[in-house]
Scaffold this motif. Structure first.
Motif, PDB file in Angstrom:
ATOM      1  N   GLY A 165      18.038 -41.247  31.792  1.00  0.00           N
ATOM      2  CA  GLY A 165      16.818 -40.976  31.049  1.00  0.00           C
ATOM      3  C   GLY A 165      16.724 -39.502  30.679  1.00  0.00           C
ATOM      4  N   ASP A 166      15.595 -38.883  30.986  1.00  0.00           N
ATOM      5  CA  ASP A 166      15.383 -37.471  30.651  1.00  0.00           C
ATOM      6  C   ASP A 166      15.730 -36.541  31.807  1.00  0.00           C
ATOM      7  N   GLY A 206      12.972 -42.623  37.830  1.00  0.00           N
ATOM      8  CA  GLY A 206      12.553 -41.455  37.063  1.00  0.00           C
ATOM      9  C   GLY A 206      11.059 -41.270  36.974  1.00  0.00           C
ATOM     10  N   LYS A 207      10.282 -42.003  37.788  1.00  0.00           N
ATOM     11  CA  LYS A 207       8.835 -41.836  37.786  1.00  0.00           C
ATOM     12  C   LYS A 207       8.465 -40.679  38.709  1.00  0.00           C
ATOM     13  N   GLU A 208       7.689 -39.721  38.179  1.00  0.00           N
ATOM     14  CA  GLU A 208       7.323 -38.548  38.988  1.00  0.00           C
ATOM     15  C   GLU A 208       6.394 -38.965  40.126  1.00  0.00           C
ATOM     16  N   HIS A 233      13.801 -23.859  34.585  1.00  0.00           N
ATOM     17  CA  HIS A 233      14.115 -25.136  35.234  1.00  0.00           C
ATOM     18  C   HIS A 233      12.827 -25.898  35.551  1.00  0.00           C
ATOM     19  N   ASP A 234      12.703 -27.059  34.975  1.00  0.00           N
ATOM     20  CA  ASP A 234      11.571 -27.949  35.237  1.00  0.00           C
ATOM     21  C   ASP A 234      12.036 -28.945  36.304  1.00  0.00           C
ATOM     22  N   VAL A 235      11.790 -28.610  37.558  1.00  0.00           N
ATOM     23  CA  VAL A 235      12.276 -29.410  38.681  1.00  0.00           C
ATOM     24  C   VAL A 235      11.153 -30.310  39.171  1.00  0.00           C
ATOM     25  N   ARG A 236      11.453 -31.581  39.357  1.00  0.00           N
ATOM     26  CA  ARG A 236      10.443 -32.546  39.762  1.00  0.00           C
ATOM     27  C   ARG A 236      10.974 -33.433  40.891  1.00  0.00           C
ATOM     28  N   ILE A 237      10.058 -34.102  41.570  1.00  0.00           N
ATOM     29  CA  ILE A 237      10.403 -35.115  42.555  1.00  0.00           C
ATOM     30  C   ILE A 237      10.095 -36.472  41.938  1.00  0.00           C
ATOM     31  N   VAL A 238      11.129 -37.305  41.799  1.00  0.00           N
ATOM     32  CA  VAL A 238      10.963 -38.589  41.109  1.00  0.00           C
ATOM     33  C   VAL A 238      11.559 -39.715  41.947  1.00  0.00           C
TER      34      VAL A 238
END
Length: 359
Positions: free
Chosen positions: A230-231, A190-192, A181-186
């Motif tokens: 988006g992604d 959708g901008k990290e 799992h590639d978990v991010r805060i955006v």
């Protein structure tokens, strides 16, 4: 069956709105090996107890798929009457349960007991469903010398963030991403975002979904459009990531309180309140400002411990405690004392119901 064939439908908890139907495929079962092997750290030698009715998604997390894949035994306890915290601990003693997972509601009930009277054989404890307040973790560790490892996921996913046994715990954090799992805060586009910036918890898909992610919200194209952009798969939850890569849950996007230009997460205020000995349980929501100045203010519903009675003096004491523990602008300007909080059948607080109550 193919891995992408439909297997089951779950309903979301509906804590902020109407429940949605979540369609999972047969790959969902395999995806839960991550939950059992990494988040729950289970082995074939464990007798595991997840507190969950079999109709809840939490049963899939803690009783069915991952546990079978790693060869752990599970216990199911029939409770036809009201939940019995003493009976639960006595059963853990009797059967020699080695690993335990429960929602925060259960832990908050257990730590109200005299824990010195129980002799447990636990080696590992976990919590999931909602973030677990750090004060409850401290009480549990003082008695059993065991940390409670918090982890995070949804009805729509398997475990995607977790504290692991091989890394230090930061109390209040839901840990780091699980394998696969590639978990991010955006942000909403959708901008990290950088470390310590609050944003949306999102899973980066990169053209391929993790095996435990749902196929779709059944017959709900609007919900699908909001979640898959988006992604990314947007979870609908808010958090931030610190400089060490640990994630800190703020709240459901619909639960975050906007007051006088500030964004206030209910969990931080709840965690501060529950540190006070007068508070057994609490829930924080936004409410219209009676003065009409701030738009919304922080309102807290508080269940008091035995021996405490509602009073203006206690209200001021709780407000000052939150000011000193968090920040002056985060304190609950309205405190309402209640005997119990409305919850879903799985124990999650129904904040939407609290928000709808007249002031």
């Amino acid at each position: 069956t193919r891995s992408d064939d439909p297997m089951l439908l779950y309903f979301t908890s509906g804590t902020t709105g109407h429940p949605k139907m979540v369609l999972h495929t047969h790959s969902y079962a395999i995806g839960h090996e991550v939950t059992a092997r990494f988040a729950q750290a289970l082995t074939s030698q464990d007798l595991h107890w997840t507190v969950s009715e079999t109709g809840w998604a939490k049963a899939a997390w803690g009783k069915l798929f991952g546990q079978m894949l790693v060869g752990a035994a599970i216990i199911q306890w029939e409770t036809p009457q009201r939940f019995d915290p003493d009976g639960l601990l006595r059963a853990m003693e009797r059967y020699g349960v080695t690993t335990f997972c429960a929602p925060p509601t259960v832990y908050r009930m257990l730590v109200q007991l005299d824990l010195t009277q129980y002799r447990l054989r636990l080696r590992h404890c976990m919590s999931a469903g909602e973030p677990l307040n750090p004060e409850v973790i401290r009480i549990w560790k003082n008695r059993f010398n065991l940390d409670v490892y918090d982890f995070y996921g949804q009805t729509e996913t398997v475990c995607v963030l977790s504290n692991f046994t091989f890394m230090p715990i930061k109390y209040g954090s839901v840990g780091k991403p699980t394998p696969g799992h590639d978990v991010r805060i955006v942000d909403d586009d959708g901008k990290e975002l950088a470390a310590n910036e609050e944003g949306n918890i999102a899973i980066y898909l990169s053209g391929q979904r993790p095996p435990g992610l749902m196929k779709e919200y059944w017959r709900d194209p609007d919900a699908m459009q909001g979640a898959f952009r988006g992604d990314y798969y947007f979870t609908g939850d808010r958090a931030y990531r610190d400089d060490d890569g640990y994630f800190w849950f703020v709240g459901r996007k619909d639960d975050v309180i906007k007051s006088s230009g500030y964004r206030i997460g209910p969990f931080e205020v709840e965690s501060a309140l529950i540190e006070h000995p007068a508070v057994v349980e609490c829930a924080v929501v936004g409410a219209p400002d009676p003065t009409g100045v701030r738009g919304n203010v922080v309102k807290s519903f508080v269940v008091l411990a035995e021996g405490y009675e509602p009073s203006e003096a206690l209200t001021r004491e709780l407000q000052d405690h939150v000011k000193n523990t968090t920040a002056p602008y985060k304190y609950p300007r309205i405190i309402e004392y209640v005997t119990e909080l409305p919850k879903t059948i799985s124990g999650k607080i129904l904040r939407r119901e609290l928000r709808d109550r007249p002031s």
